[in-house]
Design a protein around this motif. Sequence first.
Motif, PDB file in Angstrom:
ATOM      1  N   ALA A 263       0.834  -1.203   0.000  1.00  0.00           N
ATOM      2  CA  ALA A 263       0.000   0.000   0.000  1.00  0.00           C
ATOM      3  C   ALA A 263       0.870   1.256   0.000  1.00  0.00           C
ATOM      4  CB  ALA A 263      -0.929  -0.008   1.212  1.00  0.00           C
ATOM      5  N   ILE A 264       1.927   1.253   0.797  1.00  0.00           N
ATOM      6  CA  ILE A 264       2.842   2.398   0.839  1.00  0.00           C
ATOM      7  C   ILE A 264       3.522   2.572  -0.513  1.00  0.00           C
ATOM      8  CG2 ILE A 264       4.983   3.273   1.858  1.00  0.00           C
ATOM      9  CD1 ILE A 264       4.153   1.910   4.463  1.00  0.00           C
ATOM     10  N   LEU A 265       3.914   1.457  -1.118  1.00  0.00           N
ATOM     11  CA  LEU A 265       4.566   1.514  -2.429  1.00  0.00           C
ATOM     12  C   LEU A 265       3.627   2.120  -3.472  1.00  0.00           C
ATOM     13  CD1 LEU A 265       6.964   0.793  -4.229  1.00  0.00           C
ATOM     14  CD2 LEU A 265       5.999  -1.501  -4.481  1.00  0.00           C
ATOM     15  N   PHE A 266       2.369   1.686  -3.457  1.00  0.00           N
ATOM     16  CA  PHE A 266       1.390   2.198  -4.418  1.00  0.00           C
ATOM     17  C   PHE A 266       1.106   3.683  -4.182  1.00  0.00           C
ATOM     18  CE2 PHE A 266      -3.058   3.190  -5.408  1.00  0.00           C
ATOM     19  CZ  PHE A 266      -3.084   2.918  -6.769  1.00  0.00           C
ATOM     20  N   ILE A 267       0.838   4.014  -2.919  1.00  0.00           N
ATOM     21  CA  ILE A 267       0.506   5.405  -2.600  1.00  0.00           C
ATOM     22  C   ILE A 267       1.712   6.320  -2.817  1.00  0.00           C
ATOM     23  CG2 ILE A 267      -0.168   6.979  -0.740  1.00  0.00           C
ATOM     24  CD1 ILE A 267      -1.801   4.666   0.437  1.00  0.00           C
ATOM     25  N   GLY A 268       2.882   5.863  -2.357  1.00  0.00           N
ATOM     26  CA  GLY A 268       4.068   6.704  -2.454  1.00  0.00           C
ATOM     27  C   GLY A 268       4.516   6.947  -3.876  1.00  0.00           C
ATOM     28  N   SER A 269       4.410   5.940  -4.754  1.00  0.00           N
ATOM     29  CA  SER A 269       4.930   6.077  -6.108  1.00  0.00           C
ATOM     30  C   SER A 269       3.911   6.630  -7.089  1.00  0.00           C
ATOM     31  CB  SER A 269       5.433   4.721  -6.614  1.00  0.00           C
ATOM     32  OG  SER A 269       4.373   3.774  -6.623  1.00  0.00           O
ATOM     33  N   LEU A 270       2.656   6.183  -6.970  1.00  0.00           N
ATOM     34  CA  LEU A 270       1.655   6.572  -7.962  1.00  0.00           C
ATOM     35  C   LEU A 270       0.843   7.798  -7.567  1.00  0.00           C
ATOM     36  CD1 LEU A 270       0.318   3.070  -9.087  1.00  0.00           C
ATOM     37  CD2 LEU A 270       2.108   4.471 -10.120  1.00  0.00           C
ATOM     38  N   LEU A 271       0.488   7.896  -6.290  1.00  0.00           N
ATOM     39  CA  LEU A 271      -0.388   8.983  -5.875  1.00  0.00           C
ATOM     40  C   LEU A 271       0.369  10.205  -5.383  1.00  0.00           C
ATOM     41  CD1 LEU A 271      -3.219   6.959  -4.088  1.00  0.00           C
ATOM     42  CD2 LEU A 271      -3.049   7.673  -6.476  1.00  0.00           C
ATOM     43  N   LEU A 272       1.342   9.970  -4.490  1.00  0.00           N
ATOM     44  CA  LEU A 272       2.061  11.097  -3.905  1.00  0.00           C
ATOM     45  C   LEU A 272       3.330  11.457  -4.664  1.00  0.00           C
ATOM     46  CD1 LEU A 272       1.728  10.232  -0.107  1.00  0.00           C
ATOM     47  CD2 LEU A 272       0.273  11.727  -1.497  1.00  0.00           C
ATOM     48  N   GLY A 273       3.891  10.477  -5.351  1.00  0.00           N
ATOM     49  CA  GLY A 273       5.145  10.733  -6.044  1.00  0.00           C
ATOM     50  C   GLY A 273       6.305  10.954  -5.098  1.00  0.00           C
ATOM     51  N   ALA A 274       6.183  10.409  -3.887  1.00  0.00           N
ATOM     52  CA  ALA A 274       7.233  10.584  -2.873  1.00  0.00           C
ATOM     53  C   ALA A 274       8.342   9.569  -3.116  1.00  0.00           C
ATOM     54  CB  ALA A 274       6.646  10.415  -1.476  1.00  0.00           C
ATOM     55  N   THR A 276      11.172   8.962  -1.547  1.00  0.00           N
ATOM     56  CA  THR A 276      11.690   8.267  -0.367  1.00  0.00           C
ATOM     57  C   THR A 276      10.788   7.107   0.023  1.00  0.00           C
ATOM     58  OG1 THR A 276      12.698  10.312   0.437  1.00  0.00           O
ATOM     59  CG2 THR A 276      12.387   8.538   2.024  1.00  0.00           C
ATOM     60  N   LEU A 277       9.476   7.345   0.051  1.00  0.00           N
ATOM     61  CA  LEU A 277       8.530   6.270   0.369  1.00  0.00           C
ATOM     62  C   LEU A 277       8.637   5.136  -0.633  1.00  0.00           C
ATOM     63  CD1 LEU A 277       5.248   8.146   1.385  1.00  0.00           C
ATOM     64  CD2 LEU A 277       6.774   6.845   2.872  1.00  0.00           C
ATOM     65  N   ARG A 278       8.711   5.488  -1.900  1.00  0.00           N
ATOM     66  CA  ARG A 278       8.785   4.477  -2.947  1.00  0.00           C
ATOM     67  C   ARG A 278      10.051   3.636  -2.814  1.00  0.00           C
ATOM     68  NH1 ARG A 278      10.014   7.301  -7.991  1.00  0.00           N
ATOM     69  NH2 ARG A 278      12.072   7.206  -7.015  1.00  0.00           N
ATOM     70  N   ASP A 279      11.185   4.277  -2.580  1.00  0.00           N
ATOM     71  CA  ASP A 279      12.462   3.560  -2.511  1.00  0.00           C
ATOM     72  C   ASP A 279      12.505   2.598  -1.327  1.00  0.00           C
ATOM     73  OD1 ASP A 279      13.220   4.949  -4.720  1.00  0.00           O
ATOM     74  OD2 ASP A 279      14.377   6.457  -3.637  1.00  0.00           O
ATOM     75  N   ILE A 280      12.053   3.048  -0.169  1.00  0.00           N
ATOM     76  CA  ILE A 280      12.043   2.177   1.009  1.00  0.00           C
ATOM     77  C   ILE A 280      11.064   1.034   0.819  1.00  0.00           C
ATOM     78  CG2 ILE A 280      11.482   2.051   3.462  1.00  0.00           C
ATOM     79  CD1 ILE A 280      12.497   4.857   3.799  1.00  0.00           C
ATOM     80  N   ALA A 281       9.849   1.355   0.352  1.00  0.00           N
ATOM     81  CA  ALA A 281       8.807   0.340   0.217  1.00  0.00           C
ATOM     82  C   ALA A 281       9.171  -0.704  -0.827  1.00  0.00           C
ATOM     83  CB  ALA A 281       7.479   0.995  -0.120  1.00  0.00           C
ATOM     84  N   LEU A 282       9.802  -0.288  -1.919  1.00  0.00           N
ATOM     85  CA  LEU A 282      10.172  -1.242  -2.966  1.00  0.00           C
ATOM     86  C   LEU A 282      11.183  -2.249  -2.448  1.00  0.00           C
ATOM     87  CD1 LEU A 282      10.034  -2.164  -5.896  1.00  0.00           C
ATOM     88  CD2 LEU A 282      11.829  -0.501  -6.439  1.00  0.00           C
ATOM     89  N   ALA A 283      12.205  -1.775  -1.731  1.00  0.00           N
ATOM     90  CA  ALA A 283      13.207  -2.685  -1.171  1.00  0.00           C
ATOM     91  C   ALA A 283      12.569  -3.638  -0.168  1.00  0.00           C
ATOM     92  CB  ALA A 283      14.327  -1.884  -0.505  1.00  0.00           C
ATOM     93  N   LEU A 284      11.677  -3.124   0.665  1.00  0.00           N
ATOM     94  CA  LEU A 284      11.008  -3.967   1.657  1.00  0.00           C
ATOM     95  C   LEU A 284      10.102  -4.995   0.986  1.00  0.00           C
ATOM     96  CD1 LEU A 284      10.001  -1.396   4.432  1.00  0.00           C
ATOM     97  CD2 LEU A 284      11.793  -3.128   4.535  1.00  0.00           C
ATOM     98  N   PHE A 285       9.372  -4.584  -0.024  1.00  0.00           N
ATOM     99  CA  PHE A 285       8.437  -5.476  -0.700  1.00  0.00           C
ATOM    100  C   PHE A 285       9.170  -6.668  -1.305  1.00  0.00           C
ATOM    101  CE2 PHE A 285       5.694  -6.873  -4.161  1.00  0.00           C
ATOM    102  CZ  PHE A 285       4.434  -6.872  -3.559  1.00  0.00           C
ATOM    103  N   ILE A 286      10.248  -6.385  -2.020  1.00  0.00           N
ATOM    104  CA  ILE A 286      11.034  -7.467  -2.630  1.00  0.00           C
ATOM    105  C   ILE A 286      11.701  -8.314  -1.555  1.00  0.00           C
ATOM    106  CG2 ILE A 286      12.950  -7.993  -4.176  1.00  0.00           C
ATOM    107  CD1 ILE A 286      12.402  -5.261  -5.515  1.00  0.00           C
TER     108      ILE A 286
END
Length: 332
Positions: A263-274, A276-286
């Motif tokens: 959810a953080i990855l989706f919100i951070g990358s697609l909705l907020l464009g943040a 930092t959120l995207r980078d952390i969430a992507l590493a955690l997700f994988i």
Amino acid sequence: MSMLTRFGNGLYTGEKSFDFVGRRMLWYLIGAGVVLFAIVITTLRGGFVFGIEFLGGSEFRVSQPAQIVETTAIDTVNDVVGVGSNPRVSIVGGDSVRVQTEQLTTEQTELIRVELAEAYDVPVSEVASSFIGATWGQDITTQALRALAVFLVLVSAVMALYFRTWKMSLAAMTALLHDLIITAGIYGVLGFEITPAAVIGFLTILGYSLYDTVVVFDKVRENTAEDGEESSRTFADSVNLAVNQTLVRSINTSVVAVLPVGAILFIGSLLLGAGTLRDIALALFIGILAGTYSTIFIAAPMYVHLRENEPEARKQGRRKEVAPVASSGAVR
């Protein structure tokens, strides 16, 4: 009783069982294949793409441009600095353009700000600029690698003392390196930028993967401690039973962890464009997905592999072979 509960109870009691340990060579080949693929493709692509924080350079951010076109920024930078500058352009939050270049002089920085403002039809005040020195980036990289090495050494020692065997520690560290290589490999294969936020995600993976492995190994130690002289289970059977007994817990833990991270990855990358959120969430997700796989299919089977030739483990296997003959009355 729900179907999932009955399934979990069946795994815990041994009525149902998946042969994770017996097929360990297959899991090794799959893990090694994925790791090799990640390394080879990353190498062919020219290595990892590091962020400006590690390499140093200048960064510009154009806010609320009239038209968001990446090629506009590339052409603008090339006109000022030269065609070989290779600027990296990305869209941030859907309404800003981020441009990263090699470190520029003060004159070049101001000129690019003016040119970007003109190209995107915004006031110069809407074009922010900053720079990071290459020395600072190198220091951060060195400290991150040093911290990782110290962490792995200390954790190896603690696990060896806790489980009273270096072989469990070695199996856990192998699974951990598997997770790190695969996670970093995804970044290399897909060309994702490695930033300090991504490194934080990598380091967080270490704790999650180790937690999952320690839970399984605790159950392994409990099962093998119960294997006395009369036990009919081989050492491999006891370890395989422990993996099955903790399987539902591992899956539930992974699902509970992956859903909010996704959810953080989706919100951070697609909705907020943040970023930092995207980078952390992507590493955690994988890393969470890789950690779940490695605990079940790498760490536990490897522990059996390391101990199966020990005298006590070999005796336990022979007891299992003798037990059915004795119960049939053929041996008195």
